[in-house]
Design a protein around this motif. Structure first.
Motif, mmCIF file in Angstrom:
data_model
loop_
_atom_site.group_PDB
_atom_site.id
_atom_site.type_symbol
_atom_site.label_atom_id
_atom_site.label_comp_id
_atom_site.label_asym_id
_atom_site.label_seq_id
_atom_site.Cartn_x
_atom_site.Cartn_y
_atom_site.Cartn_z
ATOM 1 N N GLY A 1 57.123 44.630 -21.107
ATOM 2 C CA GLY A 1 56.832 44.780 -19.688
ATOM 3 C C GLY A 1 55.362 44.940 -19.358
ATOM 4 N N ILE A 2 54.492 44.802 -20.344
ATOM 5 C CA ILE A 2 53.051 44.938 -20.112
ATOM 6 C C ILE A 2 52.485 43.584 -19.666
ATOM 7 N N ILE A 3 51.741 43.605 -18.582
ATOM 8 C CA ILE A 3 51.139 42.376 -18.055
ATOM 9 C C ILE A 3 49.827 42.104 -18.778
ATOM 10 N N LYS A 4 49.682 40.877 -19.238
ATOM 11 C CA LYS A 4 48.449 40.437 -19.907
ATOM 12 C C LYS A 4 47.904 39.229 -19.155
ATOM 13 N N TYR A 5 46.587 39.017 -19.272
ATOM 14 C CA TYR A 5 45.931 37.902 -18.611
ATOM 15 C C TYR A 5 45.210 37.055 -19.646
ATOM 16 N N PHE A 6 45.280 35.741 -19.470
ATOM 17 C CA PHE A 6 44.648 34.790 -20.385
ATOM 18 C C PHE A 6 43.826 33.795 -19.593
ATOM 19 N N ASN A 7 42.739 33.346 -20.189
ATOM 20 C CA ASN A 7 41.886 32.322 -19.598
ATOM 21 C C ASN A 7 41.819 31.125 -20.529
ATOM 22 N N SER A 8 41.648 29.959 -19.957
ATOM 23 C CA SER A 8 41.408 28.766 -20.753
ATOM 24 C C SER A 8 40.371 27.918 -20.030
ATOM 25 N N ILE A 9 39.680 27.107 -20.801
ATOM 26 C CA ILE A 9 38.670 26.203 -20.264
ATOM 27 C C ILE A 9 39.184 24.793 -20.483
ATOM 28 N N GLN A 10 39.354 24.047 -19.387
ATOM 29 C CA GLN A 10 39.875 22.692 -19.477
ATOM 30 C C GLN A 10 38.798 21.691 -19.080
ATOM 31 N N GLY A 11 38.571 20.724 -19.971
ATOM 32 C CA GLY A 11 37.619 19.658 -19.690
ATOM 33 C C GLY A 11 38.284 18.538 -18.919
ATOM 34 N N TRP A 12 37.521 17.928 -17.993
ATOM 35 C CA TRP A 12 38.078 16.824 -17.219
ATOM 36 C C TRP A 12 37.142 15.612 -17.152
ATOM 37 N N LYS A 13 35.906 15.762 -17.658
ATOM 38 C CA LYS A 13 34.961 14.646 -17.684
ATOM 39 C C LYS A 13 33.923 14.939 -18.753
ATOM 40 N N ILE A 14 33.455 13.873 -19.440
ATOM 41 C CA ILE A 14 32.421 14.021 -20.468
ATOM 42 C C ILE A 14 31.324 12.999 -20.224
ATOM 43 N N GLU A 15 30.075 13.446 -20.334
ATOM 44 C CA GLU A 15 28.927 12.543 -20.334
ATOM 45 C C GLU A 15 28.224 12.716 -21.671
ATOM 46 N N GLU A 16 28.038 11.602 -22.358
ATOM 47 C CA GLU A 16 27.367 11.655 -23.653
ATOM 48 C C GLU A 16 25.859 11.691 -23.421
ATOM 49 N N ILE A 17 25.199 12.644 -24.051
ATOM 50 C CA ILE A 17 23.755 12.777 -23.917
ATOM 51 C C ILE A 17 23.064 12.194 -25.144
ATOM 52 N N GLN A 18 23.562 12.532 -26.318
ATOM 53 C CA GLN A 18 22.947 12.064 -27.565
ATOM 54 C C GLN A 18 24.045 11.812 -28.589
ATOM 55 N N HIS A 19 24.077 10.566 -29.082
ATOM 56 C CA HIS A 19 25.075 10.185 -30.083
ATOM 57 C C HIS A 19 24.482 10.430 -31.459
ATOM 58 N N SER A 20 25.215 11.068 -32.339
ATOM 59 C CA SER A 20 24.624 11.512 -33.597
ATOM 60 C C SER A 20 25.101 10.782 -34.835
ATOM 61 N N ILE A 21 26.027 9.861 -34.726
ATOM 62 C CA ILE A 21 26.607 9.261 -35.933
ATOM 63 C C ILE A 21 25.579 8.455 -36.724
ATOM 64 N N GLU A 22 24.951 7.479 -36.102
ATOM 65 C CA GLU A 22 24.042 6.612 -36.848
ATOM 66 C C GLU A 22 22.576 6.927 -36.581
ATOM 67 N N ASN A 23 22.271 7.307 -35.348
ATOM 68 C CA ASN A 23 20.868 7.506 -34.987
ATOM 69 C C ASN A 23 20.751 8.798 -34.196
ATOM 70 N N LYS A 24 20.271 9.829 -34.821
ATOM 71 C CA LYS A 24 20.226 11.141 -34.174
ATOM 72 C C LYS A 24 19.243 11.186 -33.012
ATOM 73 N N THR A 25 18.394 10.176 -32.858
ATOM 74 C CA THR A 25 17.434 10.223 -31.765
ATOM 75 C C THR A 25 17.803 9.298 -30.619
ATOM 76 N N SER A 26 18.916 8.597 -30.702
ATOM 77 C CA SER A 26 19.270 7.703 -29.605
ATOM 78 C C SER A 26 19.758 8.522 -28.423
ATOM 79 N N ILE A 27 19.287 8.152 -27.255
ATOM 80 C CA ILE A 27 19.670 8.834 -26.025
ATOM 81 C C ILE A 27 20.379 7.818 -25.149
ATOM 82 N N SER A 28 21.411 8.231 -24.468
ATOM 83 C CA SER A 28 22.160 7.300 -23.635
ATOM 84 C C SER A 28 21.235 6.701 -22.583
ATOM 85 N N PRO A 29 21.438 5.419 -22.234
ATOM 86 C CA PRO A 29 20.540 4.719 -21.318
ATOM 87 C C PRO A 29 20.356 5.414 -19.978
#
Length: 116
Positions: free
Chosen positions: A74-102
């Motif tokens: 019977g004890i009330i507890k509260y929970f929070n979650s963070i939901q993502g809904w959009k992503i913008e890529e700033i820097q891709h790291s797989i092949e070239n760590k210095t490439s920046i999105s156009p």
């Protein structure tokens, strides 16, 4: 709201019998005291993580969700979650760590048209 950081971990997609699916990721912020933030993507938003890789620098647009739950005692507890809904890529790291999105890059040609 939005959070900018480096992708630390991507988890596998979780599918449930009800048809619900989600995928979580951990994003490490870049600030004096970096934080590891768990962000979940649910249903069709899971697809946003398809091209994201560990160590990519991204901006994630989020909503904070809260819920109330009463445990068997019977004890009330509260929970929070963070939901993502959009992503913008700033820097891709797989092949070239210095490439920046156009959309975020600039070059000396951008300044040639200044009137002074």
């Amino acid at each position: 709201m939005e959070i900018i950081g480096i992708v630390k971990k991507l988890f596998d997609i979780q599918k449930f019998d009800s048809g619900f699916k989600k995928r979580e990721m951990v994003l490490t912020t870049e600030e004096p005291y970096p934080q590891n933030i768990l962000i979940e993507f649910i249903q069709d938003k899971v697809d946003l993580l398809g091209s994201i890789r560990q160590e990519d620098k991204i901006k994630v647009f989020i909503n904070i969700r809260g819920r109330e739950w009463t445990n068997p005692e019977g004890i009330i507890k509260y929970f929070n979650s963070i939901q993502g809904w959009k992503i913008e890529e700033i820097q891709h790291s797989i092949e070239n760590k210095t490439s920046i999105s156009p959309s975020l890059s600039s070059s000396s040609e951008d300044f040639d048209d200044l009137p002074f």
